[in-house]
Design a protein around this motif. Structure first.
Motif, PDB file in Angstrom:
ATOM      1  N   GLU A  30      42.351  36.165  42.255  1.00  0.00           N
ATOM      2  CA  GLU A  30      42.367  37.507  42.842  1.00  0.00           C
ATOM      3  C   GLU A  30      43.666  38.243  42.518  1.00  0.00           C
ATOM      4  O   GLU A  30      43.660  39.440  42.234  1.00  0.00           O
ATOM      5  N   ARG A  31      44.772  37.508  42.534  1.00  0.00           N
ATOM      6  CA  ARG A  31      46.077  38.109  42.250  1.00  0.00           C
ATOM      7  C   ARG A  31      46.128  38.656  40.822  1.00  0.00           C
ATOM      8  O   ARG A  31      46.584  39.782  40.582  1.00  0.00           O
ATOM      9  N   VAL A  32      45.646  37.872  39.865  1.00  0.00           N
ATOM     10  CA  VAL A  32      45.647  38.311  38.467  1.00  0.00           C
ATOM     11  C   VAL A  32      44.673  39.464  38.266  1.00  0.00           C
ATOM     12  O   VAL A  32      44.963  40.427  37.550  1.00  0.00           O
ATOM     13  N   CYS A  33      43.514  39.377  38.892  1.00  0.00           N
ATOM     14  CA  CYS A  33      42.515  40.447  38.766  1.00  0.00           C
ATOM     15  C   CYS A  33      43.057  41.769  39.306  1.00  0.00           C
ATOM     16  O   CYS A  33      42.868  42.831  38.703  1.00  0.00           O
ATOM     17  N   ASN A  34      43.741  41.709  40.436  1.00  0.00           N
ATOM     18  CA  ASN A  34      44.245  42.924  41.075  1.00  0.00           C
ATOM     19  C   ASN A  34      45.440  43.524  40.347  1.00  0.00           C
ATOM     20  O   ASN A  34      45.685  44.729  40.452  1.00  0.00           O
ATOM     21  N   SER A  35      46.174  42.698  39.611  1.00  0.00           N
ATOM     22  CA  SER A  35      47.374  43.189  38.937  1.00  0.00           C
ATOM     23  C   SER A  35      47.117  43.637  37.507  1.00  0.00           C
ATOM     24  O   SER A  35      48.039  44.029  36.799  1.00  0.00           O
ATOM     25  N   ASN A  36      45.861  43.567  37.075  1.00  0.00           N
ATOM     26  CA  ASN A  36      45.509  43.998  35.724  1.00  0.00           C
ATOM     27  C   ASN A  36      44.306  44.930  35.778  1.00  0.00           C
ATOM     28  O   ASN A  36      43.476  44.865  36.690  1.00  0.00           O
ATOM     29  N   ALA A  37      44.239  45.805  34.792  1.00  0.00           N
ATOM     30  CA  ALA A  37      43.205  46.853  34.803  1.00  0.00           C
ATOM     31  C   ALA A  37      41.910  46.342  34.178  1.00  0.00           C
ATOM     32  O   ALA A  37      41.497  46.797  33.106  1.00  0.00           O
ATOM     33  N   PHE A  38      41.266  45.382  34.832  1.00  0.00           N
ATOM     34  CA  PHE A  38      39.981  44.892  34.342  1.00  0.00           C
ATOM     35  C   PHE A  38      38.869  45.845  34.773  1.00  0.00           C
ATOM     36  O   PHE A  38      38.878  46.371  35.886  1.00  0.00           O
ATOM     37  N   SER A  39      37.918  46.043  33.898  1.00  0.00           N
ATOM     38  CA  SER A  39      36.778  46.888  34.227  1.00  0.00           C
ATOM     39  C   SER A  39      35.954  46.237  35.336  1.00  0.00           C
ATOM     40  O   SER A  39      35.798  45.018  35.390  1.00  0.00           O
ATOM     41  N   THR A  40      35.427  47.048  36.227  1.00  0.00           N
ATOM     42  CA  THR A  40      34.555  46.552  37.296  1.00  0.00           C
ATOM     43  C   THR A  40      33.079  46.681  36.946  1.00  0.00           C
ATOM     44  O   THR A  40      32.216  46.250  37.708  1.00  0.00           O
ATOM     45  N   ASN A  41      32.807  47.284  35.802  1.00  0.00           N
ATOM     46  CA  ASN A  41      31.424  47.460  35.369  1.00  0.00           C
ATOM     47  C   ASN A  41      30.882  46.139  34.811  1.00  0.00           C
ATOM     48  O   ASN A  41      31.473  45.543  33.913  1.00  0.00           O
ATOM     49  N   VAL A  42      29.763  45.672  35.343  1.00  0.00           N
ATOM     50  CA  VAL A  42      29.187  44.401  34.923  1.00  0.00           C
ATOM     51  C   VAL A  42      28.082  44.652  33.905  1.00  0.00           C
ATOM     52  O   VAL A  42      27.086  45.310  34.197  1.00  0.00           O
TER      53      VAL A  42
END
Length: 333
Positions: A70-82
């Motif tokens: 969760e920490r890495v996901c929140n600190s990087n601009a990953f797309s939320t589109n699946v």
């Protein structure tokens, strides 16, 4: 925490306790005049206490693993589109409400065998996953999450126990390299990738090497993986695709994150707390006597031929796998 709700058609879970058959091991105590039952109860209680403590520690580990993701996901601009194809590696067992994301070279063959037995997807009435031929585990009809509509896929992710198993990125790469290039059981990887790697990264390659691709070196494989030229057309096969890309943990909130390094303990805990260990168990596989070194031990030897600059680029290529799943470059030292 793993979803421990009773699955339809399954028996009651063991409530986090192993049932140890101690009675047959405890003859009556003639000196005390007892028949051994009191001692049996004390020992059983102690074992249960140990299992409770082990389960508590496992739950803490799970919290740490999921918090790291969760920490890495929140600190990087990953797309939320699946995208539908991003769910191709997630296998569904509707009967027991399970979703498994398989990562090649992380015990995936045996996990697919387990899923086939649980999902009745294989014409076999036994409980031993090793009785399912490996080839069937890869080609039998396991249902992919991507085959469902968005709403149905979302519902299953919300309501089912979902899990994945990960491995040190460099160890996984070496395992894939040795399996597909050094000990290739067919010519597909040699023809599809080996010939191209030799042609691109070896000066004065022999005609035989260019024709067969049978003698790819590990440092050449690394150069292929880190080559940033668009003209190269790097194809990231699932055996060396980044683990976070295969399973999309920033988009799928997994119930359980297991690790290859603790595979048997993690698998036992997962199946037991999901109430499925009475159906089947994950097969423990001891290292064959013919194998002198583990992949972890071999990694140091293979990395000696890879320049430090290339090692750094390789780390950057798999950076999110390292960070999300709490692995370190120093692990190979």
């Amino acid at each position: 925490m793993v979803n421990t709700k009773k699955a339809k058609g399954s028996s009651t879970p063991h409530q986090g306790k192993y049932q140890t058959p101690l009675k047959s091991q405890l003859p009556g105590n003639k000196e005390s005049g007892t028949d051994g039952r009191e001692k049996e109860l004390v020992i059983t209680a102690n074992n249960e206490d140990e299992h409770h403590e082990a389960d508590r520690k496992m739950e803490e580990v799970q919290q740490q693993r999921k918090a790291a993701v969760e920490r890495v996901c929140n600190s990087n601009a990953f797309s939320t589109n699946v995208l539908p194809e991003e769910l191709d590696h997630l296998l569904v067992d509707d009967k027991h409400k399970l979703i498994y994301c398989y990562v090649p070279k992380v015990g995936s063959t045996n996990w697919k065998r387990v899923m086939l037995i649980l999902a009745d997807g294989y014409n076999y009435n036994g409980t031993n996953p090793l009785d399912v031929p490996a080839v069937d585990s890869h080609h039998a009809g396991l249902t992919k999450l991507s085959s469902f509509s968005k709403s149905e896929a979302r519902r299953r992710v919300r309501d089912y126990t979902s899990f994945l198993f990960v491995r040190h990125p460099f160890e996984r790469l070496l395992s894939a390299f040795r399996n597909k290039f050094e000990r290739a059981y067919n010519d597909y990887f040699l023809s599809r990738y080996g010939r191209k790697i030799v042609r691109m990264y070896r000066k004065n390659a022999t005609n035989e090497s260019l024709t067969t691709g049978q003698d790819v070196k590990f440092d050449e494989f690394v150069r292929y993986l880190i080559d940033g030229r668009k003209s190269v057309g790097i194809s990231f096969n699932e055996h060396w695709m980044q683990q976070f890309k295969l399973c999309q943990p920033c988009k799928v909130p997994y119930s359980f994150i297991g690790k290859y390094e603790t595979l048997n303990a993690d698998a036992d805990f997962l199946l037991r707390t999901a109430g499925l260990d009475h159906i089947t168990r994950f097969p423990a596989k001891p290292r064959p006597k013919s194998v002198k070194k583990s992949t972890k031990e071999l990694l140091k030897d293979y990395m000696k031929d890879v320049p430090s600059a290339s090692q750094r680029k390789l780390y950057n290529k798999y950076r999110y796998d390292f960070e999300m799943f709490q692995y370190s470059w120093d692990d190979i030292d």
